[in-house]
Design an enzyme around this catalytic site. Structure first.
Site, short mmCIF file in Angstrom:
data_model
loop_
_atom_site.label_atom_id
_atom_site.label_comp_id
_atom_site.label_asym_id
_atom_site.label_seq_id
_atom_site.Cartn_x
_atom_site.Cartn_y
_atom_site.Cartn_z
N LYS A 177 -7.40 5.27 -39.10
CA LYS A 177 -6.02 3.96 -38.71
C LYS A 177 -6.46 2.78 -39.28
CE LYS A 177 -2.56 2.21 -36.52
NZ LYS A 177 -0.66 2.73 -36.96
N LYS A 246 -4.31 -8.28 -35.53
CA LYS A 246 -4.91 -7.17 -34.54
C LYS A 246 -5.55 -5.74 -35.27
CE LYS A 246 -4.03 -4.07 -32.80
NZ LYS A 246 -3.59 -3.05 -31.75
P1 NAD Z 1 4.50 -3.35 -27.02
O1 NAD Z 1 3.78 -4.47 -27.08
O2 NAD Z 1 5.66 -3.25 -27.82
O3 NAD Z 1 3.53 -1.65 -25.99
C1 NAD Z 1 2.74 -2.12 -25.39
C2 NAD Z 1 3.52 -1.84 -23.69
O4 NAD Z 1 1.65 -1.87 -22.69
C3 NAD Z 1 4.09 -2.87 -23.08
O5 NAD Z 1 5.50 -1.91 -22.59
C4 NAD Z 1 3.52 -3.33 -22.42
O6 NAD Z 1 4.13 -3.96 -20.71
C5 NAD Z 1 1.88 -2.17 -21.63
N1 NAD Z 1 0.88 -2.47 -20.96
C6 NAD Z 1 0.19 -3.47 -21.30
N2 NAD Z 1 -0.94 -4.17 -20.32
C7 NAD Z 1 -0.44 -2.78 -19.74
C8 NAD Z 1 -1.33 -2.19 -18.87
N3 NAD Z 1 -2.35 -3.24 -18.06
N4 NAD Z 1 -1.18 -1.24 -17.95
C9 NAD Z 1 -0.25 -0.36 -18.54
N5 NAD Z 1 0.50 -1.17 -19.85
C10 NAD Z 1 0.29 -2.34 -19.95
O7 NAD Z 1 3.48 -2.27 -28.49
P2 NAD Z 1 3.68 -1.02 -29.19
O8 NAD Z 1 4.51 -1.67 -30.80
O9 NAD Z 1 4.23 -0.35 -28.40
O10 NAD Z 1 1.90 -0.56 -30.20
C11 NAD Z 1 1.55 0.24 -28.98
C12 NAD Z 1 -0.02 0.58 -29.76
O11 NAD Z 1 0.43 1.31 -30.78
C13 NAD Z 1 -0.70 -0.71 -30.39
O12 NAD Z 1 -2.33 -0.29 -30.28
C14 NAD Z 1 -0.28 -0.88 -31.73
O13 NAD Z 1 -1.09 -1.11 -32.70
C15 NAD Z 1 -0.04 0.60 -32.34
N6 NAD Z 1 0.65 0.56 -32.54
C16 NAD Z 1 1.86 0.42 -33.06
C17 NAD Z 1 3.37 0.98 -33.81
C18 NAD Z 1 4.71 0.65 -34.05
O14 NAD Z 1 4.73 0.86 -35.13
N7 NAD Z 1 4.49 -0.37 -32.85
C19 NAD Z 1 2.53 2.14 -34.97
C20 NAD Z 1 1.22 2.53 -34.94
C21 NAD Z 1 0.29 2.33 -33.49
#
Ligand code: NAD
Length: 310
Positions: A177, A246
């Site tokens: 990734k 990150k």
């Molecule tokens: P985001 O910040 O939109 O969502 C994260 C969620 O986790 C939020 O709803 C938050 O409230 C929740 N959260 C935080 N701390 C928590 C805890 N202790 N317990 C339970 N829930 C908790 O992030 P995202 O864009 O959905 O990305 C999530 C992951 O996927 C990241 O690691 C990101 O790098 C990866 N990712 C994101 C994308 C994208 O396009 N957004 C694509 C591929 C991978």
């Protein structure tokens, strides 16, 4: 019997953010019964309205489901949700954690070891393809875990995307990734600079993107982010700059631990750090274009954005 009912039990999902929400919704659509937790109850509300069960902690999710998926923002949060006092490792029912976040190979190794002590298998499974891919179920899912576990999880993983088996060692999915996101982050950074140059010189931004996409300069930014988010000045791809930064930090840490110097990656990270500081950590990562425009007085604006500046 449908694939979903063959599971015969709820699936857990922790972290209902930009990515988690559409992935969890697809699991519901596929007929799985879901138990969910997020620190924000606003995040889980739409799923609860559709019949998912609300848990009060990650541990509770893991006491109700053998299979738990997590999609969380930072490596620290991934580690605490996996191994913390109220984390999934404290659940009484869980057998496997499908970890979909991008948190780096070292956290994956630590989480795998901590969970193994509790008889739980880590399925290291970061994803790529953005929010649109999560909605459509077309994510690339990069899986590292025992092969038999991968085979068993195929029906579930196929609900969210295309599963690729990258190896047994936890962390290999993460490394895959980081390699992917280095390319994605570099493509968006360099395409923003290229578009600034062409626009300032008098080329039309829409025409430039059409030409690039018919030529050898095309990449994920020119084919996707520019036409959909940047030229219309919507800046709504669904990935926050803090997450891109990150990923590059994790990538360069990994390179250093392997004794490698990545010159271009270092420069790319600097531009993302500038975007983080000047435009904002929570802004969509397509706002790197605004950072690159800076005080040049040039705006890379497509026809779809209309003529007014802003
Ligand atoms: P985001 O910040 O939109 O969502 C994260 C969620 O986790 C939020 O709803 C938050 O409230 C929740 N959260 C935080 N701390 C928590 C805890 N202790 N317990 C339970 N829930 C908790 O992030 P995202 O864009 O959905 O990305 C999530 C992951 O996927 C990241 O690691 C990101 O790098 C990866 N990712 C994101 C994308 C994208 O396009 N957004 C694509 C591929 C991978």
């Amino acid at each position: 019997m449908s694939e979903a009912s063959a599971w015969g039990e709820p699936v857990g999902f922790v972290g209902i953010g930009n990515m988690g929400a559409p992935m969890a919704a697809r699991l519901l659509d596929a007929g799985h019964s879901l138990v969910v937790f997020d620190v924000s109850s606003k995040a889980t509300a739409p799923l609860i309205a559709r019949g998912a069960r609300q848990a009060g902690s990650a541990a509770e999710v893991a006491s109700l489901a053998e299979t738990v998926l997590t999609s969380l923002p930072t490596p620290d949060i991934v580690e605490s949700v996996a191994l913390g006092e109220r984390g999934v490792g404290a659940g009484s029912r869980i057998k496997r954690l499908i970890e979909l976040s991008t948190s780096g190979p070292r956290i994956a190794a630590r989480v795998a070891q901590g969970l193994a002590a509790k008889g739980v298998t880590l399925v290291d499974s970061p994803v790529s393809g953005g929010v649109a891919g999560a909605r459509a179920g077309t994510l690339a899912v990069m899986v590292a875990c025992p092969r038999a576990e991968f085979d068993r999880l195929q029906p579930l993983l196929k609900v969210i995307g295309k599963p690729f088996y990258v190896g047994e060692r936890p962390g290999l999915g993460q490394t895959m990734k980081l390699v992917n996101n280095l390319l994605s982050g570099a493509a968006l950074a360099i395409t923003s600079e290229a578009m600034l140059l062409g626009t300032k010189a008098g080329l039309d931004p829409d025409t430039m993107i059409e030409v690039i996409n018919a030529g050898s300069g095309r990449n994920s930014a020119s084919q996707d982010k520019f036409p959909k988010s940047i030229l219309p000045r919507r800046f709504d791809a669904g990935f926050a700059t803090r997450l891109m930064l990150k990923d590059l930090k994790l990538c360069l840490e990994e390179a250093e631990s392997l004794g490698l110097t990545l010159w271009v990656a270092s420069a790319v990270r600097q531009l993302w750090l500038k975007t983080f500081n000047e435009i904002g950590p929570n802004e969509d990562f397509t706002t790197i274009m605004r950072c690159v425009e800076g005080s040049t007085g040039v705006e890379v604006r497509g026809r779809a954005a209309g003529s007014s500046r802003g």
